[in-house]
Design a protein around this motif. Structure first.
Motif, mmCIF file in Angstrom:
data_model
loop_
_atom_site.group_PDB
_atom_site.id
_atom_site.type_symbol
_atom_site.label_atom_id
_atom_site.label_comp_id
_atom_site.label_asym_id
_atom_site.label_seq_id
_atom_site.Cartn_x
_atom_site.Cartn_y
_atom_site.Cartn_z
ATOM 1 N N GLY A 50 28.802 -25.392 1.154
ATOM 2 C CA GLY A 50 30.182 -25.153 0.758
ATOM 3 C C GLY A 50 31.079 -25.308 1.968
ATOM 4 N N TYR A 51 32.124 -24.479 2.062
ATOM 5 C CA TYR A 51 33.012 -24.552 3.219
ATOM 6 C C TYR A 51 32.327 -23.869 4.396
ATOM 7 C CZ TYR A 51 37.377 -24.681 5.840
ATOM 8 O OH TYR A 51 38.337 -24.955 6.776
ATOM 9 N N LEU A 65 43.499 -10.683 3.887
ATOM 10 C CA LEU A 65 42.099 -10.472 3.530
ATOM 11 C C LEU A 65 41.164 -11.305 4.392
ATOM 12 C CD1 LEU A 65 42.136 -10.600 -0.388
ATOM 13 C CD2 LEU A 65 42.265 -8.580 1.071
ATOM 14 N N LYS A 66 39.936 -10.872 4.461
ATOM 15 C CA LYS A 66 38.840 -11.732 4.877
ATOM 16 C C LYS A 66 38.467 -12.527 3.641
ATOM 17 C CE LYS A 66 33.900 -11.364 6.038
ATOM 18 N NZ LYS A 66 32.820 -10.388 6.359
ATOM 19 N N SER A 67 38.514 -13.843 3.735
ATOM 20 C CA SER A 67 38.275 -14.667 2.549
ATOM 21 C C SER A 67 36.859 -14.467 2.026
ATOM 22 C CB SER A 67 38.508 -16.140 2.872
ATOM 23 O OG SER A 67 37.644 -16.563 3.910
ATOM 24 N N PRO A 68 36.646 -14.597 0.708
ATOM 25 C CA PRO A 68 35.319 -14.358 0.109
ATOM 26 C C PRO A 68 34.275 -15.343 0.610
ATOM 27 C CG PRO A 68 37.055 -14.456 -1.569
ATOM 28 C CD PRO A 68 37.660 -14.947 -0.300
ATOM 29 N N ASP A 69 33.041 -15.013 0.363
ATOM 30 C CA ASP A 69 31.922 -15.891 0.697
ATOM 31 C C ASP A 69 32.179 -17.274 0.115
ATOM 32 O OD1 ASP A 69 29.536 -17.128 1.237
ATOM 33 O OD2 ASP A 69 28.286 -15.490 0.511
ATOM 34 N N ALA A 70 32.178 -18.289 0.996
ATOM 35 C CA ALA A 70 32.581 -19.634 0.586
ATOM 36 C C ALA A 70 31.400 -20.570 0.364
ATOM 37 C CB ALA A 70 33.525 -20.229 1.627
ATOM 38 N N ARG A 71 30.209 -20.032 0.248
ATOM 39 C CA ARG A 71 29.085 -20.900 -0.097
ATOM 40 C C ARG A 71 29.288 -21.454 -1.496
ATOM 41 N NH1 ARG A 71 23.999 -17.376 0.449
ATOM 42 N NH2 ARG A 71 25.462 -15.847 -0.353
ATOM 43 N N GLN A 72 28.979 -22.709 -1.685
ATOM 44 C CA GLN A 72 29.122 -23.412 -2.972
ATOM 45 C C GLN A 72 30.586 -23.539 -3.394
ATOM 46 O OE1 GLN A 72 26.466 -21.801 -5.969
ATOM 47 N NE2 GLN A 72 24.899 -21.341 -4.445
ATOM 48 N N SER A 73 31.505 -23.416 -2.442
ATOM 49 C CA SER A 73 32.922 -23.638 -2.737
ATOM 50 C C SER A 73 33.243 -25.116 -2.575
ATOM 51 C CB SER A 73 33.782 -22.793 -1.789
ATOM 52 O OG SER A 73 33.547 -23.185 -0.445
ATOM 53 N N GLU A 86 31.652 -15.639 -8.513
ATOM 54 C CA GLU A 86 32.194 -14.310 -8.265
ATOM 55 C C GLU A 86 32.655 -14.208 -6.812
ATOM 56 O OE1 GLU A 86 28.873 -11.811 -9.255
ATOM 57 O OE2 GLU A 86 29.629 -11.435 -11.288
ATOM 58 N N LEU A 87 33.722 -13.484 -6.602
ATOM 59 C CA LEU A 87 34.270 -13.310 -5.259
ATOM 60 C C LEU A 87 33.613 -12.093 -4.616
ATOM 61 C CD1 LEU A 87 38.049 -13.898 -6.081
ATOM 62 C CD2 LEU A 87 36.314 -15.593 -5.438
ATOM 63 N N ILE A 88 32.892 -12.325 -3.518
ATOM 64 C CA ILE A 88 32.185 -11.224 -2.859
ATOM 65 C C ILE A 88 32.474 -11.224 -1.362
ATOM 66 C CG2 ILE A 88 30.329 -11.128 -4.554
ATOM 67 C CD1 ILE A 88 28.571 -12.652 -2.594
ATOM 68 N N ASP A 89 32.200 -10.077 -0.736
ATOM 69 C CA ASP A 89 32.368 -9.866 0.700
ATOM 70 C C ASP A 89 33.830 -10.031 1.116
ATOM 71 O OD1 ASP A 89 31.284 -9.143 3.174
ATOM 72 O OD2 ASP A 89 31.277 -11.229 3.853
ATOM 73 N N ILE A 90 34.702 -9.285 0.449
ATOM 74 C CA ILE A 90 36.134 -9.290 0.770
ATOM 75 C C ILE A 90 36.457 -8.018 1.550
ATOM 76 C CG2 ILE A 90 38.474 -9.253 -0.177
ATOM 77 C CD1 ILE A 90 37.393 -10.720 -2.613
ATOM 78 N N LYS A 91 37.245 -8.184 2.587
ATOM 79 C CA LYS A 91 37.654 -7.052 3.416
ATOM 80 C C LYS A 91 39.147 -7.146 3.682
ATOM 81 C CE LYS A 91 36.886 -4.952 7.992
ATOM 82 N NZ LYS A 91 36.133 -5.027 9.261
#
Length: 811
Positions: free
Chosen positions: A196-197, A352-360, A402-407
């Protein structure tokens, strides 16, 4: 016979030539070897290569270390998985030009395994710390047959690359050591993930432990504290050939390195020549919210909130029952499912810390409007954002899972646009209209009435369920600090403490008394009731509220609220059943409860709390009155720092200031603060050092006496240290049971003496102290402590003292 003798002499001469030339130049030619005891040094004298043993290990490795730094700091090791157990190893070329290490039997234990051949191969140690195989007649960096920068260990040096060569498939990643003594690969690896990204990911084994986030043109979105600075600058390169992160130092004379320690922490260190120590400059993982996907799907983590996890707008807990007990494993779900055809929209979430971008999916050339349109056209698209936040922003990044690992970040976060249903979007808009219109009318028509009502409300200090707002500088020259805290009704607190009865009293000091109480719902509290003539006045009261109300850390006492009614000033804290630390360490019976592991845990907890105040909290706070009586103990004897009445808030870049009113406690105040009114984070470090030595010895610094001299505890500790009798200061109630912990106790005393050194510049930061307590890094030799003079013994008031410093000026 003569021919044999000549051959022998020639061999000796050749070996001598080989060793001497290797020791004085940066290049190793095929006819030269490096044996254990000989080295080569880079041309500028920055790095040295040879055989070395890390930490307390006796194994031998071929490594590279800083030449000019006294404590050998290793930056690379070749045979990290195949050490030698003798000093008979040899480093040499083989006939193919490869770098090999031989043991005493002539067997190869490690090889560079280069598949690229060169005509005239030489080995060269560069001033960057890179060890390369190249053609002697070709210095082009693109033509290296092999280089150590392609095979890093736990250290990431300036000029090296972390990432991928997309043409060859080579991945450069960091791997932690198992320990300070064992450089073989540990549990943690740090990668540029290209699924992803691209983003930086720390793995523990195969599981993700920490994610630094996506590169947004300035920094990784999960590292807001990585700001443009005068030390080094970073960049992320993405092309058809390579994908990597790198950094360059601005001033090459300041040694700088990034490491992954054995606990999986990504840290940046700088060498401070003046103090001859490594200074921790930056830690990527700041708090609990940096644990990967702590709040799970569609949950956002904010360390300054309680609880830390909450669902994003338009979402709700999948299991409310689990969330009520801080179990966030099930995450959040949409309140209303997306319809795709009925006008779904987006809610902007800033910072925010952007969500996990794998497979984006991403496109660096699109505008934000084009990005929004593309997301709307795809029913699976859940959110979008810019790939580059510089200027007006550019590029497009789309999420489909799903959006995960957001801070949440207070500063330097990224804008994220999350898709929600049309009905939820309409609710938000109608709610805004419903709120805004009455507010406008009220402000326009009743401004005078509102101001009068606010004035009267403040004047009466009425309690109940309302909240108290302070705006006080708290010593902060950079601006005001807003604090919001529940107000308790005086009657409520009186009922909770049985009318502030003697039976409910926990203790008493110069400030007033502390009472144990119980609210009607069964919650135990501690009420600090300031006396009318307390030295802690309204300013200190407001200061304590403004400081501690905004802090959230397991080693800081939690302020639940306050009361300001009928001339009373009271603070309501969480109840600590084991009271304060001084009631244990200075009591010969109670101190028996604290064995060495408990004392070490208390020392470490206090250090973590101070580190949070100095570095990791939203506000940089200097406590200024750290002492045994201001450390409270919970059910598990875990320490919590309390009493922030004299604390000072500094800006993010400030580390101290001057004052004409010295506040603190004799025996814990640093020399520069007590004498000149200069306080800084190093003042707290000094107080911590005193407290550490008190915990180890069970003696009070100010009240310490000894039959052989009139030094205080610090002077006594220094005498025992210089006389190689360090363990003599250990509390006699644990002295007989610390045999298996002697090295740990010795390190603790050494750390304490480092903290109480005379000059602030010599003292470590709390970040360094925490590292010293949790690792086996070599400790520097401490210098003489502050206030190292014999004194006449006399009784001293141990309560908080206020001293006025008079500034001398010419007539």
């Amino acid at each position: 016979m003569e021919m044999c003798a000549n051959a022998f002499l020639f061999s000796i001469l050749f070996l001598s030539l080989s060793l001497n030339s290797a020791a004085n130049v940066d290049i190793l030619r095929p006819n030269q070897n490096i044996t254990d005891g000989s080295t080569i040094v880079s041309a500028g004298g920055h790095f040295e290569l040879g055989f070395i043993s890390p930490g307390s290990s006796t194994n031998r490795y071929v490594g590279i270390w800083y030449k000019k730094i006294p404590a050998k700091t290793i930056v690379w090791i070749a045979n990290k998985e195949t050490p030698l157990n003798t000093t008979s190893g040899i480093l040499k070329h083989n006939i193919n030009g490869n770098l090999i290490i031989l043991n005493g039997l002539g067997h190869v234990v490690w090889s560079s395994n280069s598949s690229t051949s060169v005509n005239n191969p030489v080995l060269q140690l560069l001033d960057s710390g890179n060890f390369v195989i190249r053609d002697e007649n070709d210095s082009d960096t693109e033509n290296y047959a092999w280089q150590s920068f392609d095979n890093p260990g736990n250290t990431f040096l300036p000029g090296s690359k972390l990432g991928w060569n997309l043409e060859t498939g080579l991945e450069r990643y960091l791997s932690s050591w198992k320990s300070e003594d064992d450089p073989s690969p540990g549990e943690y690896t740090y990668h540029v993930d290209r699924d992803g990204y691209p983003q930086l990911i720390m793995r523990k084994g195969s599981a993700i432990d920490f994610r630094a986030g996506t590169w947004n043109g300035v920094r990784f979105s999960g590292s807001p504290n990585l700001k443009p600075n005068r030390i080094y600058h970073s960049d992320f390169v993405s092309s058809n050939k390579e994908l990597y992160y790198h950094y360059e130092v601005v001033d090459a004379s300041i040694p700088t390195r990034k490491i992954i320690n054995s606990l999986g922490k990504s840290q940046t260190w700088m060498w401070i020549e003046q103090s001859q120590t490594w200074q921790l400059y930056l830690t990527a993982q700041k708090d609990e919210c940096d644990h990967y996907a702590l709040c799970r799907a569609y949950g956002s983590c904010n360390i300054n909130s309680s609880p830390a996890c909450e669902c994003l707008d338009g979402f709700e807990p999948k299991s409310q029952k689990e969330w009520d007990v801080a179990d966030w494993s099930s995450g959040c779900v949409r309140k209303v499912q997306l319809s795709c055809t009925d006008g779904d929209g987006f809610v902007k979430h800033p910072g925010l810390k952007s969500p996990d971008a794998r497979q984006s999916w991403f496109d660096r050339n699109m505008t934000l409007d084009e990005c929004k349109s593309m997301c709307l056209r795809n029913c699976s698209c859940t959110a979008y954002a810019n790939t580059d936040i510089r200027g007006s922003g550019s590029g497009c990044l789309l999420w489909f899972n799903e959006l995960i690992d957001i801070k949440e970040h207070k500063q330097n976060g990224q804008d994220l646009y999350i898709r929600i249903s049309a009905s939820e979007l309409a609710k938000g808009r109608s709610k805004v209209r419903f709120i805004i219109i009455p507010i406008i009318l009220t402000v326009t028509m009743m401004l005078g009435v509102c101001l009068w009502a606010i004035r009267m409300r403040w004047k009466k200090h009425a309690g109940g369920n309302r909240r108290l707002f302070f705006k006080t500088d708290g010593g902060n020259r950079n601006g005001d600090v807003d604090s919001e805290l529940p107000l308790f009704d005086l009657t409520t607190l009186a009922n909770a403490t049985n009318g502030f009865s003697t039976n409910s009293k926990l203790g008493e000091g110069g400030f007033g008394s502390v009472y144990k109480g119980m609210l009607h719902e069964g919650k135990e509290i501690a009420v600090k009731r300031l006396s009318k003539d307390s030295t802690q006045g309204l300013k200190e009261f407001k200061n304590e509220v403004s400081c501690i109300a905004q802090l959230q850390h397991r080693n800081l006492v939690k302020l639940l609220g306050c009361s300001m009614q009928k001339g009373e000033r009271m603070l309501v804290y969480e109840y600590m059943p084991n009271k304060s630390l001084d009631s244990f360490i200075f009591d010969k019976e109670q101190s028996k409860v604290l064995d060495w592991p408990k004392r070490y845990n208390i020392i470490y907890g206090i250090a973590r709390g101070l580190l949070y105040l100095h570095q990791d909290s939203r506000l940089r706070i200097i406590h200024r009155d750290l002492k045994a009586s201001n450390v409270l103990l919970d059910h598990g004897m875990n320490p919590k720092i309390s009493d922030f009445g004299t604390a000072r808030i500094c800006g993010e870049t400030e580390t101290g200031a001057n004052t004409t009113k010295v506040v603190g406690t004799y025996g814990y105040m640093s020399p520069e603060y007590a004498i000149d009114g200069k306080f800084s984070i190093k003042s707290d470090v000094y107080s911590f050092g005193v407290l550490l030595l008190e915990i180890v010895s069970g003696e009070s610094n100010a009240n310490f006496t000894h039959p052989d001299h009139n030094f205080n505890l610090l002077g006594h500790a220094w005498r025992t240290y210089t006389n190689y009798e360090t363990l003599d200061i250990v509390d006699e109630v644990i002295a007989k049971s610390i045999h298996e912990h002697q090295l740990e106790v010795f390190r603790a005393i050494n750390i304490g003496l480092l903290c109480v050194q005379q000059y602030p510049a010599d003292r470590p930061t709390m970040a360094s102290v925490v590292l010293m307590l949790t690792s086996k890094v070599p400790l520097p030799q401490p210098k003489q402590p502050g206030f190292f003079t014999e004194r006449k013994l006399h009784e001293r008031d141990s309560a908080t003292n206020y001293l006025t410093v008079t500034t001398m000026a010419p007539r």
